[in-house]
Design a protein around this motif. Sequence first.
Motif, PDB file in Angstrom:
ATOM      1  N   CYS A   3       0.850  -1.193   0.000  1.00  0.00           N
ATOM      2  CA  CYS A   3       0.000   0.000   0.000  1.00  0.00           C
ATOM      3  C   CYS A   3       0.892   1.252   0.000  1.00  0.00           C
ATOM      4  O   CYS A   3       1.733   1.408   0.885  1.00  0.00           O
ATOM      5  CB  CYS A   3      -0.914   0.018   1.222  1.00  0.00           C
ATOM      6  N   CYS A  12      -6.570   6.465   2.172  1.00  0.00           N
ATOM      7  CA  CYS A  12      -6.570   5.661   0.945  1.00  0.00           C
ATOM      8  C   CYS A  12      -6.731   6.544  -0.289  1.00  0.00           C
ATOM      9  O   CYS A  12      -7.561   7.452  -0.314  1.00  0.00           O
ATOM     10  CB  CYS A  12      -7.701   4.648   1.023  1.00  0.00           C
ATOM     11  N   CYS A  26      -6.050   3.380  -5.142  1.00  0.00           N
ATOM     12  CA  CYS A  26      -5.216   2.856  -6.228  1.00  0.00           C
ATOM     13  C   CYS A  26      -5.607   1.423  -6.594  1.00  0.00           C
ATOM     14  O   CYS A  26      -5.240   0.934  -7.649  1.00  0.00           O
ATOM     15  CB  CYS A  26      -3.742   2.906  -5.835  1.00  0.00           C
ATOM     16  N   MET A  27      -6.320   0.736  -5.697  1.00  0.00           N
ATOM     17  CA  MET A  27      -6.845  -0.615  -5.911  1.00  0.00           C
ATOM     18  C   MET A  27      -5.772  -1.710  -5.898  1.00  0.00           C
ATOM     19  O   MET A  27      -6.072  -2.874  -6.168  1.00  0.00           O
ATOM     20  CB  MET A  27      -7.647  -0.713  -7.211  1.00  0.00           C
ATOM     21  N   CYS A  37      -4.275  -3.119  -3.355  1.00  0.00           N
ATOM     22  CA  CYS A  37      -4.550  -4.148  -2.345  1.00  0.00           C
ATOM     23  C   CYS A  37      -5.656  -5.090  -2.805  1.00  0.00           C
ATOM     24  O   CYS A  37      -5.583  -6.306  -2.593  1.00  0.00           O
ATOM     25  CB  CYS A  37      -4.904  -3.509  -1.008  1.00  0.00           C
TER      26      CYS A  37
HETATM   27 FE1  SF4 Z   1      -3.706   1.367  -0.046  1.00  0.00          FE
HETATM   28 FE2  SF4 Z   1      -5.510  -0.310  -1.052  1.00  0.00          FE
HETATM   29 FE3  SF4 Z   1      -6.142   2.269  -0.747  1.00  0.00          FE
HETATM   30 FE4  SF4 Z   1      -4.360   1.525  -2.609  1.00  0.00          FE
HETATM   31  S1  SF4 Z   1      -6.560   1.000  -2.566  1.00  0.00           S
HETATM   32  S2  SF4 Z   1      -4.172   3.262  -1.183  1.00  0.00           S
HETATM   33  S3  SF4 Z   1      -3.324  -0.211  -1.608  1.00  0.00           S
HETATM   34  S4  SF4 Z   1      -5.676   0.805   0.898  1.00  0.00           S
END
Ligand code: SF4
Length: 103
Positions: free
Chosen positions: A55, A83, A86-87, A89
Motif C-alpha cells: 500500500c 486511501c 489505487c486498488m 490491495c
Molecule cells: Fe492502499 Fe488499497 Fe487504498 Fe491503494 S486501494 S491506497 S493499496 S488501501
Amino acid sequence: AIDPNFDQNREPVGEENGVTVWGPVDEPEQLGIHGTHVAVDYDICIADGACLENCPVDVFTWVDTPGHPASEEKVEPTHEDQCIDCMLCVDICPVDAIDVDGS
Ligand code: SF4
Ligand code: F3S
C-alpha cells in the motif's frame, strides 16, 4: 471473496482500532469485516501481507487474532481515510479479502 455489498447486507456491531466492525462476530472464530471505505473480511484474510507491504500510503497495520481458523494475524485498515483508491490491495490479495469503495 468479500461481499462488495457488505454495508447493505451486514450490520455494524462496534469499532476496533478506530474502524467500524461489520458483523456477525463470534470471537475468536468469526470476526466479521473491518473497515468501511477500505474493508477487510477477517474471516477470509490469511495474513498474506501483500496489501500491507505494498500500500503506497500505509493504510494497514497488523493485529493479532489468536484462535481464528484462517490466520492468527489480520490487517486492520487503520488509516483508511488516507486511501488514494489505487486498488493495488484489492488486486494483490490472493484470497480477495479486501473491498475498496469503487472496486
Ligand atoms: Fe492502499 Fe488499497 Fe487504498 Fe491503494 S486501494 S491506497 S493499496 S488501501
Ligand atoms: Fe490478508 Fe489479503 Fe492482506 S490475505 S493480509 S488481506 S493481502
